[in-house]
Write an enzyme that holds these catalytic residues in place. Structure first.
Site, PDB file in Angstrom:
ATOM      1  N   PHE A 108       0.874  -1.179   0.000  1.00  0.00           N
ATOM      2  CA  PHE A 108       0.000   0.000   0.000  1.00  0.00           C
ATOM      3  C   PHE A 108       0.905   1.221   0.000  1.00  0.00           C
ATOM      4  O   PHE A 108       1.647   1.456   0.953  1.00  0.00           O
ATOM      5  CB  PHE A 108      -0.898   0.028   1.239  1.00  0.00           C
ATOM      6  CG  PHE A 108      -1.801   1.252   1.311  1.00  0.00           C
ATOM      7  CD1 PHE A 108      -3.151   1.140   1.062  1.00  0.00           C
ATOM      8  CD2 PHE A 108      -1.286   2.503   1.631  1.00  0.00           C
ATOM      9  CE1 PHE A 108      -3.980   2.261   1.121  1.00  0.00           C
ATOM     10  CE2 PHE A 108      -2.102   3.627   1.698  1.00  0.00           C
ATOM     11  CZ  PHE A 108      -3.452   3.509   1.438  1.00  0.00           C
ATOM     12  N   GLU A 109       0.837   1.968  -1.092  1.00  0.00           N
ATOM     13  CA  GLU A 109       1.569   3.230  -1.198  1.00  0.00           C
ATOM     14  C   GLU A 109       0.710   4.234  -1.944  1.00  0.00           C
ATOM     15  O   GLU A 109       0.084   3.888  -2.938  1.00  0.00           O
ATOM     16  CB  GLU A 109       2.867   3.080  -2.002  1.00  0.00           C
ATOM     17  CG  GLU A 109       3.970   2.301  -1.372  1.00  0.00           C
ATOM     18  CD  GLU A 109       5.221   2.271  -2.252  1.00  0.00           C
ATOM     19  OE1 GLU A 109       6.326   2.244  -1.697  1.00  0.00           O
ATOM     20  OE2 GLU A 109       5.082   2.258  -3.498  1.00  0.00           O
ATOM     21  N   ILE A 110       0.665   5.441  -1.445  1.00  0.00           N
ATOM     22  CA  ILE A 110       0.160   6.570  -2.218  1.00  0.00           C
ATOM     23  C   ILE A 110       1.316   7.560  -2.252  1.00  0.00           C
ATOM     24  O   ILE A 110       1.780   8.013  -1.200  1.00  0.00           O
ATOM     25  CB  ILE A 110      -1.085   7.208  -1.590  1.00  0.00           C
ATOM     26  CG1 ILE A 110      -2.192   6.163  -1.405  1.00  0.00           C
ATOM     27  CG2 ILE A 110      -1.582   8.367  -2.450  1.00  0.00           C
ATOM     28  CD1 ILE A 110      -3.439   6.696  -0.727  1.00  0.00           C
TER      29      ILE A 110
END
Length: 402
Positions: free
Chosen positions: A293-295
């Site tokens: 999970f990366e933004i």
């Protein structure tokens, strides 16, 4: 279809129908003729699937299945919220299709049905028609499909000693290190660490949100995280943190210290170096953001500091002689090269990637998860130390005015 008026007149005069029934027949035939006329002149409605191909990408659209989504997207463009320059990024194989469809369905239900952001798919092999049909079928935004160049995946750099790398894989496999014997996994980690944002399909975007197969989103996301990142000038956002397996990165910190000594100008004073090391930089405590999970801001990876850092690591050979993952590489870079306030913990986004999950507290009407079942409370999580060092406070997202 055409109706012969002469035949109709003969039939009505010879059939001796009662007046009311006579009128009913006339009206019925009149409406049938209108329907037939409109059918003769209307275009046929079919679901036609088309895609344009190039060496590095394919854009897939489906006429019938995407009509409603396109109308919704047009309505959003005219009446809806202002969008950021952003895309979801999905690295996947054709065999991942159903797990990816599940992940997209969750993202659509919880967030993207209101925004219609595009999806960018990347693969080291051409995507199958089945993969493109089903993934584009559940996505409300445009879908593009990119082929990864061989020089970014599948070929070890010329400076890698193949015998040494093969022996390292064999030794790690015998030691039971997870993915220790896998060469494809190493290619994936190297690609995510140093190349994914270089794909031409991503050149047009500033922000990305990484999605992986079979992940779950527990909470309604009633704001736009991309816009939040842009407005608050955030560069990297995460949900889960964890310790890395030391067996996979025995010399990663040594290589990092060499880089820091050579390029001290890339280290802002207000970074999160203390989150990475508990002894003033002597050793790495193995904390990292779980990068499934990366933004993030793609310009951070494109920038000079990270580009040189990756090149330094790549030359050291640890992606093949050990099993350096993209999660510690991304995390070390973000914590060292960014200001503290350029990182963000998305505490309000419920998320699960097997076997761990984050479930926000205090959102009973928004989330479908048990807030007591959250990895943050586990001894193997680095989030408590992140909160302490970054002076995080509950409800900070609201305080920031999202």
């Amino acid at each position: 279809m055409a109706i012969d008026l002469a035949q109709l007149q003969t039939f009505l005069h010879t059939s001796r129908l009662p007046p009311l029934r006579y009128l009913a027949v006339v009206l019925s035939l009149f409406f049938i003729s209108l329907i037939a006329l409109s059918s003769d002149h209307a275009p046929s409605i079919t679901t036609v699937t088309r895609w344009s191909s190039s060496k590095s990408s394919e854009t897939w659209t489906s006429g019938g299945e995407k009509k409603a989504a396109k109308e919704a997207a047009n309505k959003t463009a005219k009446e809806g919220p202002t969008l950021a320059n952003a895309t979801f990024v999905i690295l996947a194989r054709n065999s991942d299709v159903w797990e990816i469809v599940s992940s997209i369905r969750g993202m659509e239900d919880r967030f993207n049905k209101n925004y219609h952001y595009p999806y960018t798919f990347l693969n080291d092999e051409p995507f199958s028609d089945e993969f493109k049909t089903y993934t584009s079928g559940v996505a409300s935004g445009p879908c593009t499909y990119g082929l990864i160049p061989k020089e970014h995946w599948g070929e070890e750099p010329e400076w890698i000693d193949q015998e040494k790398a093969a022996k390292a894989r064999d030794d790690m496999a015998k030691a039971g290190v997870i993915y220790g014997g896998s060469l494809p996994y190493r290619h994936m980690c190297r690609y995510q660490s140093g190349f994914f944002w270089r794909h031409p399909l991503l050149d047009q975007y500033k922000y990305y949100w990484r999605i992986e197969p079979n992940v779950k989103y527990f909470c309604d996301i009633d704001y736009d995280p991309f816009v939040f990142m842009a407005e608050k000038k955030k560069k990297y956002g995460f949900v889960l943190t964890i310790y890395e397996y030391i067996e996979t990165i025995p010399t990663l910190w040594d290589a990092t210290k060499e880089f820091m000594a050579k390029y001290p100008e890339y280290l802002p004073k207000n970074n999160l170096a203390d989150w990475l090391s508990s002894d003033g930089g002597k050793t790495y405590n193995r904390c990292h953001f779980w990068s499934n999970f990366e933004i993030g801001d793609l310009d951070f990876w494109r920038g000079e500091a990270y580009t040189k850092y990756f090149e330094h690591l790549d030359k050291a050979g640890g992606f093949f002689y050990e099993r350096w993952g993209d999660a510690p590489v991304h995390s070390i870079a973000a914590a060292l090269f960014l200001e503290q306030d350029e990182l963000h913990f998305f505490e309000d986004i419920g998320y699960r990637h097997e076997p761990f999950q984050h479930c926000p507290k205090g959102r009973p009407s928004k989330c479908a998860c048990n807030p007591d079942d959250t990895f943050e409370s586990h001894w193997y999580s680095c989030t408590p130390s992140y909160k302490q060092l970054s002076k995080w406070k509950p409800g900070m997202l609201q305080a920031l005015g999202s």
